[in-house]
Design a protein around this motif. Sequence first.
Motif, PDB file in Angstrom:
ATOM      1  N   LYS A  19      35.911 -27.565  10.601  1.00  0.00           N
ATOM      2  CA  LYS A  19      36.626 -28.730   9.946  1.00  0.00           C
ATOM      3  C   LYS A  19      36.840 -29.341  11.570  1.00  0.00           C
ATOM      4  O   LYS A  19      38.174 -28.647  12.121  1.00  0.00           O
ATOM      5  N   ILE A  20      36.630 -31.139  11.288  1.00  0.00           N
ATOM      6  CA  ILE A  20      37.050 -31.002  12.344  1.00  0.00           C
ATOM      7  C   ILE A  20      37.696 -32.241  11.615  1.00  0.00           C
ATOM      8  O   ILE A  20      38.100 -33.809  10.895  1.00  0.00           O
ATOM      9  N   ARG A  21      39.480 -32.425  12.561  1.00  0.00           N
ATOM     10  CA  ARG A  21      40.429 -33.451  12.008  1.00  0.00           C
ATOM     11  C   ARG A  21      40.477 -33.779  12.871  1.00  0.00           C
ATOM     12  O   ARG A  21      40.796 -33.764  14.549  1.00  0.00           O
ATOM     13  N   LYS A  22      40.554 -35.698  13.127  1.00  0.00           N
ATOM     14  CA  LYS A  22      41.197 -36.741  14.182  1.00  0.00           C
ATOM     15  C   LYS A  22      41.216 -37.599  13.513  1.00  0.00           C
ATOM     16  O   LYS A  22      40.804 -38.242  12.025  1.00  0.00           O
ATOM     17  N   ASP A  23      43.084 -37.971  14.053  1.00  0.00           N
ATOM     18  CA  ASP A  23      43.207 -39.275  13.369  1.00  0.00           C
ATOM     19  C   ASP A  23      43.716 -39.192  12.191  1.00  0.00           C
ATOM     20  O   ASP A  23      44.587 -37.928  11.927  1.00  0.00           O
ATOM     21  N   ASN A  24      43.524 -40.241  11.079  1.00  0.00           N
ATOM     22  CA  ASN A  24      43.782 -40.113  10.313  1.00  0.00           C
ATOM     23  C   ASN A  24      42.228 -39.304   9.331  1.00  0.00           C
ATOM     24  O   ASN A  24      42.073 -39.627   8.487  1.00  0.00           O
ATOM     25  N   SER A  25      41.062 -38.949   9.747  1.00  0.00           N
ATOM     26  CA  SER A  25      39.848 -38.435   8.675  1.00  0.00           C
ATOM     27  C   SER A  25      39.425 -37.003   9.085  1.00  0.00           C
ATOM     28  O   SER A  25      40.438 -36.144  10.153  1.00  0.00           O
ATOM     29  N   ALA A 169      39.569 -12.732  12.793  1.00  0.00           N
ATOM     30  CA  ALA A 169      40.572 -13.526  12.023  1.00  0.00           C
ATOM     31  C   ALA A 169      39.455 -14.255  10.686  1.00  0.00           C
ATOM     32  O   ALA A 169      38.772 -14.576  11.537  1.00  0.00           O
ATOM     33  N   ARG A 170      40.141 -14.327   9.918  1.00  0.00           N
ATOM     34  CA  ARG A 170      38.663 -15.689   9.021  1.00  0.00           C
ATOM     35  C   ARG A 170      38.836 -16.761   9.076  1.00  0.00           C
ATOM     36  O   ARG A 170      38.677 -17.913   8.942  1.00  0.00           O
ATOM     37  N   ASN A 171      40.125 -17.235   9.627  1.00  0.00           N
ATOM     38  CA  ASN A 171      40.781 -18.941   9.988  1.00  0.00           C
ATOM     39  C   ASN A 171      41.305 -18.877  11.431  1.00  0.00           C
ATOM     40  O   ASN A 171      42.204 -18.427  11.698  1.00  0.00           O
ATOM     41  N   VAL A 172      40.518 -19.842  12.266  1.00  0.00           N
ATOM     42  CA  VAL A 172      41.234 -20.165  13.450  1.00  0.00           C
ATOM     43  C   VAL A 172      41.468 -21.673  13.681  1.00  0.00           C
ATOM     44  O   VAL A 172      40.428 -22.102  13.061  1.00  0.00           O
ATOM     45  N   GLU A 173      42.187 -21.833  14.902  1.00  0.00           N
ATOM     46  CA  GLU A 173      42.024 -23.275  14.556  1.00  0.00           C
ATOM     47  C   GLU A 173      42.811 -23.632  16.379  1.00  0.00           C
ATOM     48  O   GLU A 173      43.811 -22.849  17.027  1.00  0.00           O
ATOM     49  N   PHE A 174      41.785 -24.967  16.494  1.00  0.00           N
ATOM     50  CA  PHE A 174      42.691 -24.957  17.621  1.00  0.00           C
ATOM     51  C   PHE A 174      43.058 -25.930  17.731  1.00  0.00           C
ATOM     52  O   PHE A 174      42.624 -27.795  17.655  1.00  0.00           O
ATOM     53  N   ARG A 175      44.166 -26.644  19.057  1.00  0.00           N
ATOM     54  CA  ARG A 175      44.901 -27.573  19.017  1.00  0.00           C
ATOM     55  C   ARG A 175      45.203 -27.886  20.128  1.00  0.00           C
ATOM     56  O   ARG A 175      45.639 -27.186  20.787  1.00  0.00           O
ATOM     57  N   LEU A 183      40.270 -29.112  15.633  1.00  0.00           N
ATOM     58  CA  LEU A 183      39.216 -27.812  15.393  1.00  0.00           C
ATOM     59  C   LEU A 183      39.310 -26.855  15.100  1.00  0.00           C
ATOM     60  O   LEU A 183      40.040 -26.125  15.287  1.00  0.00           O
ATOM     61  N   GLY A 184      38.864 -26.764  13.396  1.00  0.00           N
ATOM     62  CA  GLY A 184      39.321 -25.683  12.593  1.00  0.00           C
ATOM     63  C   GLY A 184      38.383 -24.268  12.117  1.00  0.00           C
ATOM     64  O   GLY A 184      36.740 -25.196  12.281  1.00  0.00           O
ATOM     65  N   MET A 185      37.884 -24.026  12.092  1.00  0.00           N
ATOM     66  CA  MET A 185      37.025 -22.576  11.342  1.00  0.00           C
ATOM     67  C   MET A 185      37.704 -21.476  10.536  1.00  0.00           C
ATOM     68  O   MET A 185      37.858 -21.316  10.500  1.00  0.00           O
ATOM     69  N   GLU A 186      36.409 -21.891   9.554  1.00  0.00           N
ATOM     70  CA  GLU A 186      37.274 -20.678   7.940  1.00  0.00           C
ATOM     71  C   GLU A 186      35.651 -19.864   8.247  1.00  0.00           C
ATOM     72  O   GLU A 186      33.933 -20.093   7.642  1.00  0.00           O
ATOM     73  N   PHE A 187      35.819 -18.605   8.642  1.00  0.00           N
ATOM     74  CA  PHE A 187      34.458 -17.842   9.039  1.00  0.00           C
ATOM     75  C   PHE A 187      33.711 -17.318   7.705  1.00  0.00           C
ATOM     76  O   PHE A 187      34.443 -16.366   7.031  1.00  0.00           O
ATOM     77  N   LYS A 188      32.995 -17.117   6.990  1.00  0.00           N
ATOM     78  CA  LYS A 188      32.262 -16.817   6.047  1.00  0.00           C
ATOM     79  C   LYS A 188      31.283 -15.544   6.364  1.00  0.00           C
ATOM     80  O   LYS A 188      31.318 -14.752   5.598  1.00  0.00           O
ATOM     81  N   GLN A 189      30.739 -15.759   7.669  1.00  0.00           N
ATOM     82  CA  GLN A 189      29.497 -14.612   8.082  1.00  0.00           C
ATOM     83  C   GLN A 189      30.254 -13.807   9.536  1.00  0.00           C
ATOM     84  O   GLN A 189      29.941 -14.753  10.491  1.00  0.00           O
TER      85      GLN A 189
END
Length: 220
Positions: A19-25, A169-175, A183-189
Motif C-alpha cells: 500500500k503506497i500512500r502519498k499526499d491524499n491518494s 509481523a503480518r503488517n509493516v509500515e515505513f514512514r 509504504l505499507g506491506m500486508e504479508f500473505k505468504q
Amino acid sequence: MARAQDAHVRTLISAGRLKIRKDNSENDANVLMVGERTLDKIKIEITHPWGRPVVHILVDGKRVDMVSFVDKRFYFGRLGTFDPTGLFPGGFDFDQIWAFARAFPVLRAHHRVVLSKNNQIALLNSTGETVQVVDFCGPSNLPCRVFSPQQGSSLFFSRFQQQEEILYARNVEFRASGVESALGMEFKQVVFNETIPPNVFELVKPEGFQSVPLRGLNTD
C-alpha cells in the motif's frame, strides 16, 4: 530478542499487498521479495493488481538497480535519499529494507542500550548519540516501532506470527518524518531459509530502456 531473531533467518521469500500512500491518494500493488542476509541482497518485484510489472529493484549492499517499466528506464547507483520510483517515503538503507522485507526489526550497531521510558529502549553510539529507538507494545511486549534518527524514519510492526522459532509481523509500515507518505506491506505468504538460486539476484536492463544514474549519488 532482535539479535537472536536476525540470526534465525538466512534467506526469505515473501509475497503480499503493498500500500503506497502519498499526499491524499493511496495505491495498491502486489509485491514479491526475495532476500539473502549473508549476501546483503534483496530482489523486489512490484506489479499492478492485474499483473502488469511496475518496477523491479535489486539491492546489493549499498548498491541499488531499478528497472522502471512505467518510464522505461534502468536506474543504477548507491542507496541514499533519492528514489526515482517514489516508493520509499524518505531516506533508507539496507538494514531498513531488510527489516521491512523480514518483517522484524534489525538493531543497528551500538555501544550501549538505555531504558529511555517504559516499554522503550534507546541504542546509543560511543559518543552517547541515539542511533535507534525501539518501542515495545502489547501483552507480548514485542517491538512495534523502530525509529532511526539519522535517517529520520520509522518502521511499524503489527500482527505478529511465528514459524517455529522465527517471529515476523503480518503488517509493516515505513514512514519518514515530515513527509506525507507511507509504504505499507500486508504479508500473505512468507517462507524462511529456503535455498535461493544465485540467478534470482540478477537484474538486466531490458532492450530499449534508458540507463540513468541515480541523481546526486556516487555510482562507482
